[in-house]
Design a protein around this motif. Structure first.
Motif, PDB file in Angstrom:
ATOM      1  N   SER A  58       0.878  -1.296   0.075  1.00 59.91           N
ATOM      2  CA  SER A  58       0.050   0.010  -0.051  1.00 59.91           C
ATOM      3  C   SER A  58       0.768   1.300   0.016  1.00 59.91           C
ATOM      4  O   SER A  58       2.065   1.169   0.280  1.00 59.91           O
ATOM      5  CB  SER A  58      -1.102   0.042   1.355  1.00 59.91           C
ATOM      6  OG  SER A  58      -0.130   0.126   2.314  1.00 59.91           O
ATOM      7  N   VAL A  59       0.251   2.234  -0.312  1.00 62.65           N
ATOM      8  CA  VAL A  59       0.964   3.751  -0.454  1.00 62.65           C
ATOM      9  C   VAL A  59       1.515   4.133   1.246  1.00 62.65           C
ATOM     10  O   VAL A  59       2.432   4.523   1.353  1.00 62.65           O
ATOM     11  CB  VAL A  59       0.075   4.551  -0.803  1.00 62.65           C
ATOM     12  CG1 VAL A  59       0.503   5.968  -0.734  1.00 62.65           C
ATOM     13  CG2 VAL A  59      -0.142   4.515  -2.188  1.00 62.65           C
ATOM     14  N   GLU A  60       0.385   3.594   2.001  1.00 60.49           N
ATOM     15  CA  GLU A  60       0.631   3.928   3.640  1.00 60.49           C
ATOM     16  C   GLU A  60       2.223   2.943   3.860  1.00 60.49           C
ATOM     17  O   GLU A  60       2.912   3.629   4.571  1.00 60.49           O
ATOM     18  CB  GLU A  60      -0.308   3.326   4.500  1.00 60.49           C
ATOM     19  CG  GLU A  60       0.082   3.715   5.815  1.00 60.49           C
ATOM     20  CD  GLU A  60      -1.218   3.326   6.772  1.00 60.49           C
ATOM     21  OE1 GLU A  60      -1.014   3.200   7.956  1.00 60.49           O
ATOM     22  OE2 GLU A  60      -2.333   2.992   6.187  1.00 60.49           O
ATOM     23  N   ALA A  61       2.316   1.871   3.352  1.00 67.23           N
ATOM     24  CA  ALA A  61       3.513   1.084   3.654  1.00 67.23           C
ATOM     25  C   ALA A  61       4.668   1.660   3.030  1.00 67.23           C
ATOM     26  O   ALA A  61       5.700   1.526   3.471  1.00 67.23           O
ATOM     27  CB  ALA A  61       3.265  -0.370   3.378  1.00 67.23           C
ATOM     28  N   PHE A  63       5.114   4.986   2.483  1.00 62.86           N
ATOM     29  CA  PHE A  63       5.495   6.182   3.190  1.00 62.86           C
ATOM     30  C   PHE A  63       6.112   5.830   4.453  1.00 62.86           C
ATOM     31  O   PHE A  63       7.162   6.497   5.192  1.00 62.86           O
ATOM     32  CB  PHE A  63       4.340   6.927   3.424  1.00 62.86           C
ATOM     33  CG  PHE A  63       4.170   7.949   2.107  1.00 62.86           C
ATOM     34  CD1 PHE A  63       5.178   8.854   1.673  1.00 62.86           C
ATOM     35  CD2 PHE A  63       3.201   7.663   1.338  1.00 62.86           C
ATOM     36  CE1 PHE A  63       4.854   9.501   0.497  1.00 62.86           C
ATOM     37  CE2 PHE A  63       2.898   8.258   0.092  1.00 62.86           C
ATOM     38  CZ  PHE A  63       3.685   9.384  -0.043  1.00 62.86           C
ATOM     39  N   ASN A  64       5.835   4.777   5.304  1.00 68.85           N
ATOM     40  CA  ASN A  64       6.198   4.212   6.313  1.00 68.85           C
ATOM     41  C   ASN A  64       7.549   3.872   6.449  1.00 68.85           C
ATOM     42  O   ASN A  64       8.456   3.715   7.320  1.00 68.85           O
ATOM     43  CB  ASN A  64       5.057   3.221   7.217  1.00 68.85           C
ATOM     44  CG  ASN A  64       4.125   3.739   7.709  1.00 68.85           C
ATOM     45  OD1 ASN A  64       3.800   4.944   7.842  1.00 68.85           O
ATOM     46  ND2 ASN A  64       3.044   3.007   7.899  1.00 68.85           N
ATOM     47  N   SER A  65       7.958   3.152   5.421  1.00 70.84           N
ATOM     48  CA  SER A  65       9.338   2.838   4.989  1.00 70.84           C
ATOM     49  C   SER A  65      10.168   3.897   5.061  1.00 70.84           C
ATOM     50  O   SER A  65      11.425   3.762   5.058  1.00 70.84           O
ATOM     51  CB  SER A  65       9.349   1.964   3.926  1.00 70.84           C
ATOM     52  OG  SER A  65       9.371   2.732   2.683  1.00 70.84           O
TER      53      SER A  65
END
Length: 66
Positions: A58-61, A63-65
């Motif tokens: 996901s996009v969230e994953a 950005f979290n990286s």
């Protein structure tokens, strides 16, 4: 005399040149140079071609990286 730079879509170039010629305007065509990627971008593209890129669910994953 003034110099005016305009960007015209390829398919409209002939039309614009004819119009300007009819108006008595001198037309000089200047082609844009194709931009080449820098060394860092080329290295990243080669890395992806070799299958070394990271995949995210996901996009969230993504950005979290960062």
């Amino acid at each position: 005399m003034q110099t005016l730079e305009i960007k015209v879509p390829d398919e409209k170039t002939a039309l614009i040149k004819a119009l300007l010629k009819e108006l008595g305007v001198v037309v000089k065509v200047k082609k844009e140079k194709a931009k080449e990627p820098n060394k860092e971008t080329i290295a990243a593209m080669q890395e992806l071609k070799q299958g070394k890129g990271k995949k995210f669910d996901s996009v969230e994953a993504l950005f979290n990286s960062i």
